[in-house]
Design an enzyme around this catalytic site. Structure first.
Site, PDB file in Angstrom:
ATOM      1  N   SER A  22       1.122  -0.382  -0.995  1.00 39.29           N
ATOM      2  CA  SER A  22       1.389  -0.060  -2.405  1.00 39.29           C
ATOM      3  C   SER A  22       2.816   0.404  -2.671  1.00 39.29           C
ATOM      4  O   SER A  22       3.417  -0.022  -3.664  1.00 39.29           O
ATOM      5  CB  SER A  22       0.391   0.977  -2.910  1.00 39.29           C
ATOM      6  OG  SER A  22      -0.891   0.418  -2.898  1.00 39.29           O
ATOM      7  N   LYS A  71     -11.392   8.689  -3.648  1.00 37.53           N
ATOM      8  CA  LYS A  71     -11.690   7.938  -4.876  1.00 37.53           C
ATOM      9  C   LYS A  71     -12.852   8.509  -5.705  1.00 37.53           C
ATOM     10  O   LYS A  71     -12.913   8.281  -6.907  1.00 37.53           O
ATOM     11  CB  LYS A  71     -11.983   6.476  -4.541  1.00 37.53           C
ATOM     12  CG  LYS A  71     -10.748   5.668  -4.166  1.00 37.53           C
ATOM     13  CD  LYS A  71     -11.100   4.198  -4.017  1.00 37.53           C
ATOM     14  CE  LYS A  71      -9.882   3.406  -3.590  1.00 37.53           C
ATOM     15  NZ  LYS A  71     -10.161   1.973  -3.514  1.00 37.53           N
ATOM     16  N   ASP A 107      -9.630  -1.826  -9.133  1.00 37.07           N
ATOM     17  CA  ASP A 107     -10.003  -2.687  -7.995  1.00 37.07           C
ATOM     18  C   ASP A 107     -10.805  -3.917  -8.455  1.00 37.07           C
ATOM     19  O   ASP A 107     -10.523  -5.039  -8.036  1.00 37.07           O
ATOM     20  CB  ASP A 107     -10.846  -1.907  -6.971  1.00 37.07           C
ATOM     21  CG  ASP A 107     -10.019  -0.882  -6.197  1.00 37.07           C
ATOM     22  OD1 ASP A 107      -8.804  -1.118  -6.010  1.00 37.07           O
ATOM     23  OD2 ASP A 107     -10.582   0.138  -5.775  1.00 37.07           O
ATOM     24  N   ASN A 156     -26.700  -6.726   1.934  1.00 37.73           N
ATOM     25  CA  ASN A 156     -26.052  -5.763   2.839  1.00 37.73           C
ATOM     26  C   ASN A 156     -26.860  -5.580   4.116  1.00 37.73           C
ATOM     27  O   ASN A 156     -28.080  -5.687   4.109  1.00 37.73           O
ATOM     28  CB  ASN A 156     -25.909  -4.410   2.122  1.00 37.73           C
ATOM     29  CG  ASN A 156     -24.924  -3.514   2.812  1.00 37.73           C
ATOM     30  OD1 ASN A 156     -23.842  -3.957   3.184  1.00 37.73           O
ATOM     31  ND2 ASN A 156     -25.293  -2.258   3.014  1.00 37.73           N
ATOM     32  N   TYR A 230      -7.527  -9.208   3.382  1.00 37.48           N
ATOM     33  CA  TYR A 230      -6.253  -9.920   3.216  1.00 37.48           C
ATOM     34  C   TYR A 230      -5.430  -9.973   4.508  1.00 37.48           C
ATOM     35  O   TYR A 230      -4.325 -10.522   4.520  1.00 37.48           O
ATOM     36  CB  TYR A 230      -5.427  -9.329   2.066  1.00 37.48           C
ATOM     37  CG  TYR A 230      -5.159  -7.849   2.191  1.00 37.48           C
ATOM     38  CD1 TYR A 230      -4.149  -7.370   3.000  1.00 37.48           C
ATOM     39  CD2 TYR A 230      -5.944  -6.934   1.497  1.00 37.48           C
ATOM     40  CE1 TYR A 230      -3.914  -6.020   3.126  1.00 37.48           C
ATOM     41  CE2 TYR A 230      -5.728  -5.574   1.615  1.00 37.48           C
ATOM     42  CZ  TYR A 230      -4.707  -5.127   2.431  1.00 37.48           C
ATOM     43  OH  TYR A 230      -4.493  -3.781   2.559  1.00 37.48           O
TER      44      TYR A 230
END
Ligand code: ATR
Length: 283
Positions: A22, A71, A107, A156, A230
């Site tokens: 970031s 978060k 997000d 999941n 990524y």
């Protein structure tokens, strides 16, 4: 850039922060837009979060990002939270205005923007299958449901977590949502009714680059297959999907667009997403 008392500060609060892309991405964007701003990573241990947040709200910070492990905890210290972040139950971006703190979650929107820009398609009316039900899945799944996906499947390894997220999505959005167990037959059945498959688990991430969360035999060329991992850019799952003739969406654009959305929250200026993309590609 000359740093002075007029320089606006934007932060990233998390612990630990070693790997974060970031700072390079946001500072490239500020510089490109000739803004008198800098983005600084601040490692904050959980026991110090409240003290740090109270402190920076009295300094020349006008916003910050929040990452693991803060978060959810950060929500206690905010004056206001926008609808997406409230539904998701987590905040990754905070704007400070007149001493008041407002929380956002970019997000899921980052994923949505990446999906739409890379495919030229809309999520509205699509049947979506999400692998994983952790924090990233919550943000992506809830955002897609709020943006009128036709139906959602949440699959999941730990079934109870899939069930609980599916219930939450149904309750908060009214969208049809089913939990699917991590069983190839169950997965196969749900995938027959799926347009978009998204991996939100960490399976396939470096250094385990040969792992895939799903057997290749379960993939079909009708599917658009997306991975939020990524590193590497093209995961085993995406390579398998490509070989099966599926349309694929890589994870890196989601990282860039969640940052671009945060930039826009702080500055009210359109983010130079291509500049941000170049910054992380070179990183
Ligand atoms: P994040 O914030 O990145 O979503 P998280 O909240 O820890 O991280 O969630 C990780 C997700 O990846 C979970 O859905 C996890 O499944 P469990 O709930 O069963 O733990 C999933 N996951 C991680 N490793 C996995 C593996 N080897 N196989 C399948 N799923 C895995």
């Amino acid at each position: 850039m000359i740093i002075s008392t007029k320089t606006k500060l934007t932060g990233l609060l998390g612990y630990p922060l070693g790997h974060s892309m970031s700072p390079v991405m946001q500072n490239a964007a500020f510089e490109y837009c000739s803004m008198n701003r800098i983005y600084i990573p601040v490692e904050v241990k959980p026991e110090n979060l409240e003290t740090v947040v109270r402190g920076i709200s009295k300094m020349n910070f006008d916003g910050f990002n929040v990452t693991i492990p803060h978060k959810i905890e950060i929500m206690k210290y905010l004056d206001e939270t926008d609808e997406y972040a409230r539904c998701i139950g987590a905040v990754n971006t905070v704007k400070i205005k007149d001493g008041r703190l407002k929380g956002y979650n970019t997000d899921g929107i980052g994923f949505l923007r990446s999906f739409e820009e890379n495919t030229g398609d809309r999520i509205e009316g699509k049947s979506v299958f999400v692998l994983g039900s952790g924090g990233a899945s919550r943000a992506v799944s809830m955002t897609l449901a709020l943006n009128k996906a036709k139906k959602m499947y949440i699959c999941n390894r730990t079934f109870d977590k899939a069930s609980s997220l599916a219930d939450d999505i149904k309750r908060q959005t009214g969208i049809r949502c089913e939990a699917v167990s991590f069983d190839p037959e169950e997965i196969k059945k749900a995938l027959q009714d799926t347009d978009v498959l998204i991996n939100t688990t960490s399976v396939g991430m470096s250094p385990n680059m040969e792992e895939s969360p799903l057997d290749k035999s379960l993939l079909d060329k009708r599917l658009t297959v997306c991975d939020i991992v990524y590193n590497p850019r093209k995961t085993r799952l995406l390579k398998d999907a490509e070989e099966k003739g599926c349309r694929i969406v890589e994870g890196l654009p989601m990282l860039v667009y969640q940052g671009a959305e945060a930039f826009e929250v702080w500055t009210d200026v359109k983010a130079p997403a291509d500049v941000m993309f170049e910054a992380v590609e070179d990183f």
